[in-house]
Write a protein that holds these residues in place. Structure first.
Motif, short mmCIF file in Angstrom:
data_model
loop_
_atom_site.label_atom_id
_atom_site.label_comp_id
_atom_site.label_asym_id
_atom_site.label_seq_id
_atom_site.Cartn_x
_atom_site.Cartn_y
_atom_site.Cartn_z
N ILE A 176 14.92 10.32 -2.63
CA ILE A 176 15.13 11.38 -3.61
C ILE A 176 14.20 12.55 -3.28
CG2 ILE A 176 15.06 11.99 -6.05
CD1 ILE A 176 15.37 9.02 -6.67
N ARG A 177 14.78 13.73 -3.17
CA ARG A 177 14.01 14.93 -2.86
C ARG A 177 13.67 15.66 -4.15
NH1 ARG A 177 14.65 15.27 2.73
NH2 ARG A 177 13.40 17.17 2.77
N THR A 178 12.43 16.19 -4.23
CA THR A 178 11.98 16.88 -5.43
C THR A 178 11.50 18.28 -5.07
OG1 THR A 178 10.50 16.74 -7.35
CG2 THR A 178 9.61 16.03 -5.23
N SER A 179 11.43 19.14 -6.06
CA SER A 179 11.02 20.52 -5.82
C SER A 179 9.51 20.63 -5.64
CB SER A 179 11.44 21.40 -7.00
OG SER A 179 10.73 21.03 -8.16
N SER A 180 9.07 21.76 -5.11
CA SER A 180 7.64 22.00 -4.95
C SER A 180 6.94 21.99 -6.30
CB SER A 180 7.41 23.34 -4.25
OG SER A 180 6.03 23.66 -4.23
N GLU A 181 7.55 22.64 -7.29
CA GLU A 181 6.93 22.70 -8.61
C GLU A 181 6.82 21.30 -9.21
OE1 GLU A 181 7.70 24.67 -13.04
OE2 GLU A 181 9.04 25.13 -11.38
N GLY A 182 7.89 20.54 -9.15
CA GLY A 182 7.86 19.20 -9.71
C GLY A 182 6.86 18.30 -9.01
N TYR A 183 6.80 18.38 -7.68
CA TYR A 183 5.90 17.54 -6.91
C TYR A 183 4.44 17.87 -7.23
CZ TYR A 183 3.20 15.86 -2.92
OH TYR A 183 2.25 15.26 -2.12
N GLY B 103 0.79 -1.23 0.00
CA GLY B 103 0.00 0.00 0.00
C GLY B 103 0.81 1.27 0.00
N ASN B 104 2.15 1.17 -0.11
CA ASN B 104 3.00 2.36 -0.14
C ASN B 104 2.92 3.03 -1.51
OD1 ASN B 104 4.24 1.95 2.53
ND2 ASN B 104 5.18 0.17 1.55
N ILE B 105 2.98 4.36 -1.51
CA ILE B 105 3.00 5.11 -2.77
C ILE B 105 4.32 4.84 -3.48
CG2 ILE B 105 3.09 7.42 -3.78
CD1 ILE B 105 1.18 8.34 -1.60
N VAL B 106 4.25 4.55 -4.78
CA VAL B 106 5.44 4.30 -5.60
C VAL B 106 5.83 5.60 -6.29
CG1 VAL B 106 6.43 2.98 -7.49
CG2 VAL B 106 4.80 1.89 -5.93
N VAL B 107 7.10 6.00 -6.17
CA VAL B 107 7.59 7.22 -6.79
C VAL B 107 8.56 6.88 -7.90
CG1 VAL B 107 7.30 8.46 -4.61
CG2 VAL B 107 9.54 7.53 -5.22
N SER B 108 8.81 7.86 -8.76
CA SER B 108 9.77 7.67 -9.84
C SER B 108 11.17 7.46 -9.27
CB SER B 108 9.75 8.90 -10.76
OG SER B 108 10.85 8.88 -11.65
N ALA B 109 11.91 6.52 -9.85
CA ALA B 109 13.28 6.24 -9.39
C ALA B 109 14.24 7.34 -9.76
CB ALA B 109 13.76 4.91 -9.98
N THR B 110 13.85 8.24 -10.67
CA THR B 110 14.75 9.32 -11.10
C THR B 110 14.37 10.68 -10.51
OG1 THR B 110 13.43 9.63 -13.10
CG2 THR B 110 15.34 8.16 -13.24
N THR B 111 13.07 10.91 -10.24
CA THR B 111 12.64 12.22 -9.75
C THR B 111 12.09 12.20 -8.33
OG1 THR B 111 10.38 11.99 -10.58
CG2 THR B 111 12.04 12.87 -12.12
N GLY B 112 11.71 11.04 -7.81
CA GLY B 112 11.13 10.97 -6.48
C GLY B 112 9.71 11.48 -6.40
N GLY C 190 13.62 21.01 -0.65
CA GLY C 190 12.59 20.37 -1.45
C GLY C 190 11.65 19.51 -0.63
N ILE C 191 11.07 18.49 -1.26
CA ILE C 191 10.07 17.62 -0.65
C ILE C 191 10.52 16.18 -0.78
CG2 ILE C 191 7.67 16.79 -0.81
CD1 ILE C 191 6.93 19.51 -1.98
N LEU C 192 10.45 15.45 0.34
CA LEU C 192 10.75 14.03 0.33
C LEU C 192 9.41 13.30 0.46
CD1 LEU C 192 12.80 11.70 0.33
CD2 LEU C 192 12.82 11.86 2.83
N VAL C 193 8.98 12.67 -0.63
CA VAL C 193 7.71 11.95 -0.62
C VAL C 193 7.88 10.63 0.12
CG1 VAL C 193 5.92 10.89 -2.04
CG2 VAL C 193 7.03 13.01 -2.80
N GLU C 194 7.01 10.40 1.08
CA GLU C 194 7.06 9.14 1.83
C GLU C 194 6.51 8.02 0.96
OE1 GLU C 194 5.38 7.19 6.00
OE2 GLU C 194 5.19 9.35 5.63
N GLY C 195 7.38 7.13 0.54
CA GLY C 195 6.98 6.05 -0.34
C GLY C 195 8.17 5.19 -0.71
#
Length: 510
Positions: free
Chosen positions: A410-417, A295-304, A386-391
């Motif tokens: 992987i941490r991503t920017s506010s805009e990207g997230y 049930g964990n959110i899956v994030v991109s391996a390159t952008t998070g 940036g933002i670290l998405v829990e997943g």
């Protein structure tokens, strides 16, 4: 014993006619001169008519025994022009009874119980279709080379439609205690609607997108309760009255037309509101986050950034779990103060306002992570920015079975997230619960002497405020604006803020 009988019989003829005429032009010769004669090109005219006729016969009878036992019977038959000629008649009766047992058995009435009534009813209600669903009608479009053109409708007609039918059973009781200072009204109901007329989606290869069908069976079960009380009543004139109402309904789509599994009630930004077999009525069906087996959110391996699951699923249902209201009124020597709270518990809504607000960066939530300006898919944010998405990261295995998932680092920017959330319906599904201070009123009855000088027998003035306070977990909007009386509810986009009003009320009795 005394037996009373009251009976009525009647008929009704109803004709409904709707007409609309319009003229449109694409451009004007002289700007701002809005006249058909000023059209630069040939005007396009359109005319539409709709007719419906319903003939009815009806009757009712009431039998009363000693003013404590009552039985009511009604019956009505309609003949509608919107149904097939050999099936346009439908009959719907009802029977109800009530028994005031404290009048029938006076020994039950005393200082504890003053009034008691039991009631029960059964009713069948019929309904016809909207006009022109039995045979196809064609729409005139722009002529081609002087020749008229007509368009085939997108909805396929059905010459075998049946009238809708709703059967309902209800039982309840009314009780008053302690010299009528405590009252209780309870109701349980169970109703089912069959042959509900809906437009079901069909393959576009047929030349149509939907067909009118009788869509099976939908059940509703629930109960309502009303508690009224006067906790305080003093000789000085001070009195406190309060009431609490509670309502809970459970709906379920029991059957659909033939092998249909769902009927789309409405579509909004690729999310659909549906009646799905085996589920509560009003399912919100859209794209969720991609998740692993745990049930964990899956994030991109390159952008998070969170990934969207292209396989849609049910994300919620718009009907509430329950609703309630609390009212209190205080009175003392001509002054009264009252307030009303409304509670809406549960139910879900889809907010396009929040989806676009996040994408465009105008919402407060988008401030988080702006310390990293990276927006490219290949540029990552430095540590502690940036933002670290829990997943978990999409490492190619999709975390299937016993293969462990790699936690996201992987941490991503506010805009990207926030851009990545656009189109992921689950990210913008919210619990529609709320509590509202619906009304607050302070009133005063002017003394008789003052009212007499005004030439009236009674004068009442009040200061009234409505929608003064709201508590909800839905960000930036009033969840009540996403609901209406239609089938496709729980949808919100660009709603105006709810109005908070403060007004003055003057009531005069001559």
């Amino acid at each position: 014993s005394r037996l009373a009988l009251t009976a009525n019989f009647g008929g009704n003829l109803r004709k409904t006619q709707y007409k609309a005429n319009s003229t449109n032009v694409d451009a004007l010769v002289i700007p701002a001169v809005y006249n058909v004669g000023n059209a630069q090109y040939t005007p396009v005219t359109d005319a539409y008519e709709e007719h419906k006729k319903v003939n009815s016969l009806y009757g009712m009878a009431q039998v009363a025994l000693n003013n404590y036992l009552f039985v009511d019977v009604t019956g009505r038959n309609d003949w509608s022009s919107t149904l097939p000629k050999d099936g346009n008649s439908y009959f719907y009766p009802s029977v109800s009874g009530s028994f005031v047992f404290t009048d029938a058995l006076p020994a039950l009435s005393g200082s504890f119980l003053q009034y008691g009534k039991l009631r029960a009813s059964f009713a069948k209600v019929g309904n016809d279709a909207s006009p022109y669903q039995l045979a196809s009608t064609y729409t005139a479009t722009t002529p081609f080379g002087g020749s008229p053109r007509y368009a085939v409708p997108q909805a396929l007609a059905n010459a075998n439609l049946k009238p809708e039918e709703t059967k309902a059973f209800e039982v309840g009781t009314e009780l008053n205690f302690f010299t009528n200072r405590l009252g209780l009204d309870l109701t349980y109901y169970n109703k089912a609607t069959t042959n509900q007329i809906m437009n079901a989606q069909i393959s576009g290869a047929t030349g149509y997108t939907s067909i009118a069908v009788n869509a099976g069976k939908i059940s509703n079960k629930g109960f309502d309760a009303l508690l009224t009380a006067t906790p305080i009543r003093l000789a000085s004139g001070f009195e406190w009255n309060t009431s609490l109402n509670f309502s809970r309904n459970r709906s379920r789509v029991e059957e659909l037309h033939e092998d249909l599994q769902t009927v789309v009630l409405g579509t909004y930004w690729s999310l659909t509101v549906e009646a799905r077999k085996g589920e509560p009525y009003g399912a919100l069906y859209g794209n969720p986050y991609r998740r692993d087996a745990a049930g964990n959110i899956v994030v991109s391996a390159t952008t998070g950034r969170p990934l969207v699951d292209v396989q849609k699923r049910v994300l919620g249902h718009y009907p509430p779990d329950w609703t309630a209201g609390l009212s209190n009124t205080f009175r003392f020597k001509g002054i009264d103060l009252s307030f009303l709270f409304d509670k809406h518990k549960g139910g879900d809504l889809f907010s396009v306002t929040n989806m676009f607000g996040r994408y465009s960066g105008v919402l407060e939530e988008t401030l988080v992570g702006r310390d990293c300006v990276a927006s490219s898919a290949t540029v990552l944010c430095p540590a502690n920015t940036g933002i670290l998405v829990e997943g978990v990261r999409n490492d190619g295995t999709f975390c299937v079975g016993s293969v462990p998932c790699t936690p996201n680092t992987i941490r991503t920017s506010s805009e990207g997230y926030n851009h990545s959330l656009y189109g992921t319906h689950e990210a913008h599904i919210f619990d529609a619960s709320y509590v509202k201070l619906r009304e607050l009123k302070l009133g005063y009855i002017l003394p008789d002497q003052m009212a007499g000088r005004m030439g009236v027998s009674r004068a009442y003035v009040a200061l009234v405020g409505r929608n003064l306070w709201l508590s909800t977990k839905v960000p930036h909007l009033d969840p009540e604006t996403a609901f209406n009386s239609g089938n496709a509810q729980g949808l919100e986009h660009g709603q105006f803020p709810s109005q908070r009003s403060i007004g003055f009320n003057l009531s005069i009795t001559p």
